[in-house]
Design a protein around this motif. Structure first.
Motif, mmCIF file in Angstrom:
data_model
loop_
_atom_site.group_PDB
_atom_site.id
_atom_site.type_symbol
_atom_site.label_atom_id
_atom_site.label_comp_id
_atom_site.label_asym_id
_atom_site.label_seq_id
_atom_site.Cartn_x
_atom_site.Cartn_y
_atom_site.Cartn_z
ATOM 1 N N LYS A 102 -2.865 4.693 0.340
ATOM 2 C CA LYS A 102 -3.191 3.270 0.260
ATOM 3 C C LYS A 102 -3.452 2.817 -1.189
ATOM 4 O O LYS A 102 -4.423 2.115 -1.462
ATOM 5 C CB LYS A 102 -4.399 2.943 1.138
ATOM 6 C CG LYS A 102 -4.265 3.362 2.600
ATOM 7 C CD LYS A 102 -3.204 2.593 3.306
ATOM 8 C CE LYS A 102 -3.151 2.898 4.799
ATOM 9 N NZ LYS A 102 -2.730 4.278 5.123
ATOM 10 N N PRO A 150 -3.091 0.276 -3.795
ATOM 11 C CA PRO A 150 -2.735 -1.142 -3.654
ATOM 12 C C PRO A 150 -2.039 -1.713 -4.886
ATOM 13 O O PRO A 150 -2.426 -1.432 -6.021
ATOM 14 C CB PRO A 150 -4.095 -1.812 -3.439
ATOM 15 C CG PRO A 150 -5.047 -0.951 -4.217
ATOM 16 C CD PRO A 150 -4.513 0.459 -4.150
ATOM 17 N N GLU A 183 -10.641 -4.977 -7.211
ATOM 18 C CA GLU A 183 -10.770 -3.745 -6.438
ATOM 19 C C GLU A 183 -12.141 -3.115 -6.677
ATOM 20 O O GLU A 183 -12.780 -3.386 -7.689
ATOM 21 C CB GLU A 183 -9.657 -2.776 -6.848
ATOM 22 C CG GLU A 183 -8.254 -3.260 -6.513
ATOM 23 C CD GLU A 183 -7.178 -2.288 -6.964
ATOM 24 O OE1 GLU A 183 -7.509 -1.087 -7.144
ATOM 25 O OE2 GLU A 183 -6.031 -2.705 -7.161
ATOM 26 N N LEU A 241 0.849 -1.185 0.000
ATOM 27 C CA LEU A 241 0.000 0.000 0.000
ATOM 28 C C LEU A 241 0.891 1.244 0.000
ATOM 29 O O LEU A 241 1.673 1.448 0.933
ATOM 30 C CB LEU A 241 -0.911 0.007 1.228
ATOM 31 C CG LEU A 241 -1.747 -1.269 1.445
ATOM 32 C CD1 LEU A 241 -2.551 -1.157 2.726
ATOM 33 C CD2 LEU A 241 -2.662 -1.523 0.255
ATOM 34 N N PHE A 272 -10.629 -0.343 2.863
ATOM 35 C CA PHE A 272 -9.542 -0.380 3.832
ATOM 36 C C PHE A 272 -9.985 0.108 5.212
ATOM 37 O O PHE A 272 -9.301 -0.157 6.201
ATOM 38 C CB PHE A 272 -8.358 0.453 3.343
ATOM 39 C CG PHE A 272 -7.110 0.240 4.149
ATOM 40 C CD1 PHE A 272 -6.320 -0.886 3.950
ATOM 41 C CD2 PHE A 272 -6.746 1.143 5.139
ATOM 42 C CE1 PHE A 272 -5.190 -1.106 4.717
ATOM 43 C CE2 PHE A 272 -5.615 0.936 5.908
ATOM 44 C CZ PHE A 272 -4.828 -0.199 5.695
#
Length: 361
Positions: free
Chosen positions: A207, A209, A225, A163, A229
């Motif tokens: 964050k 990813p 996705e 992240l 989070f």
């Protein structure tokens, strides 16, 4: 002898030269003309551009507690080489990636302890139902695949993700036009006005990813996705009970390239979206400087479903938090040809009708 300065076209990058007829600098490749004042401002901006600050700060400083690693065991696949970890009470008979048998290697030894984990929210039953719904509405899916299909293996796997937190300093220049048309009893008029549009500012990203496993196809993981989070918790080995955990084999430094590309694309799209109210907009040049701040390590929940048909393995994945299902399906070649023939016929008929109308006119 003095060095000769070569000017580059801000639009296409080609070498430009002075055009005596136009009394401007002209690019022979894209025919764009620039006055000297405009080129001077471009040159000034380029000189002020700075390189990306690529000094990542690894936020993960946690160490494995005494006995914590001892409760984890490692398995390795003889076929694809995939190595996975699980708690001491979880049995793994086959590889969740390719479906082949796995062998226990003994005690798990990890390089970094994850900072966070998003616990599984959806169970195996939901994953099976999601795959069934994934088949629905697929007109080119072979009927025999759907009727005879069975799941060879379904495993809950925590997939390693890096992240990234970063900021982007953006400077963009656009050429825009506004076109106005009107007419009177004699003539039709068109007025085109040209504008030089500039945008600059900074954006923060948190964050971002990037999966850290070569065994997980990047497009498959990107398609799963987004993960929420806000539901992540500090990592504890207890969350692995009953599940597998894929070990990362792509470190944060190698993953940073994909993260930077995603950040640059998002920043570009965000600034492009602010140029509104024009008839046409063309990006002339720009710069995006990234300042990388922090990288963390997390495990995200994914259900992996393996199924075999006609000797080929098909891998499906479901987001273990949201239920989003992704995966490639086989195509019925006969149905595809029939559909393509029908589509060609519709297009051909439409073209014939247009040509007939033009001929009549």
């Amino acid at each position: 002898m003095a060095a000769i300065q070569e000017y580059k076209c801000p639009r296409c990058g080609g070498a430009i030269a002075f055009d005596s007829a136009a009394q401007k600098m002209k690019c022979p490749y894209c025919d764009t003309k620039f006055d000297m004042e405009t080129l001077a401002s471009y040159d000034s901006e380029l000189k002020n551009d700075q390189k990306d600050d690529m000094r990542w700060k690894t936020a993960s400083g946690a160490e494995w507690q005494e006995g914590e690693e001892g409760r984890l065991h490692s398995y390795v696949c003889k076929s694809c080489g995939g190595e996975i970890a699980c708690d001491e009470n979880t049995a793994a008979a086959s590889c969740p990636f390719c479906g082949n048998p796995v062998v226990m290697m003994g005690q798990f030894s990890g390089e970094l302890k994850p900072d966070y984990v998003i616990p599984f929210k959806l169970d195996k039953k939901v994953a099976k139902e999601a795959l069934r719904k994934h088949y629905e509405g697929k007109r080119l899916l072979p009927k025999v695949f759907k009727d005879e299909n069975h799941i060879d293996e379904i495993k809950g796997v925590y997939v390693p993700f890096w992240l990234f937190d970063a900021s982007a300093d953006v400077n963009m220049r656009y050429e825009a036009t506004k076109v106005r048309r009107w007419s009177d009893s004699k003539y039709e008029y068109t007025e085109t006005r040209f504008f030089a549009v500039s945008r600059s500012g900074s954006l923060g990203f948190e964050k971002i990813p990037v999966d850290g496993s070569t065994k997980m196809p990047d497009d498959l993981m990107d398609s799963l996705e987004p993960f929420d989070f806000s539901k992540a918790v500090k990592f504890q080995t207890a969350y692995l009970a009953g599940y597998l955990a894929d070990k990362y084999d792509v470190d944060s430094k190698k993953s940073a390239k994909r993260a930077n590309a995603r950040i640059r694309k998002s920043a570009q799209e965000a600034f492009d979206a602010t140029v509104k109210g024009y008839t046409t907009v063309t990006k002339e040049n720009g710069s995006i400087q990234l300042k990388n701040r922090k990288v963390e390590y997390a495990l995200f929940p994914v259900w992996l479903l393996n199924t075999t048909w006609n000797g080929q393995n098909y891998l499906f994945a479901m987001n273990g938090q949201t239920g989003k299902m992704v995966g490639d399906l086989p195509v019925d070649k006969a149905a595809y040809k029939k559909w393509l023939f029908g589509l060609t016929g519709v297009i051909g008929g439409a073209l014939y009708a247009i040509l007939a109308l033009l001929w009549l006119l």
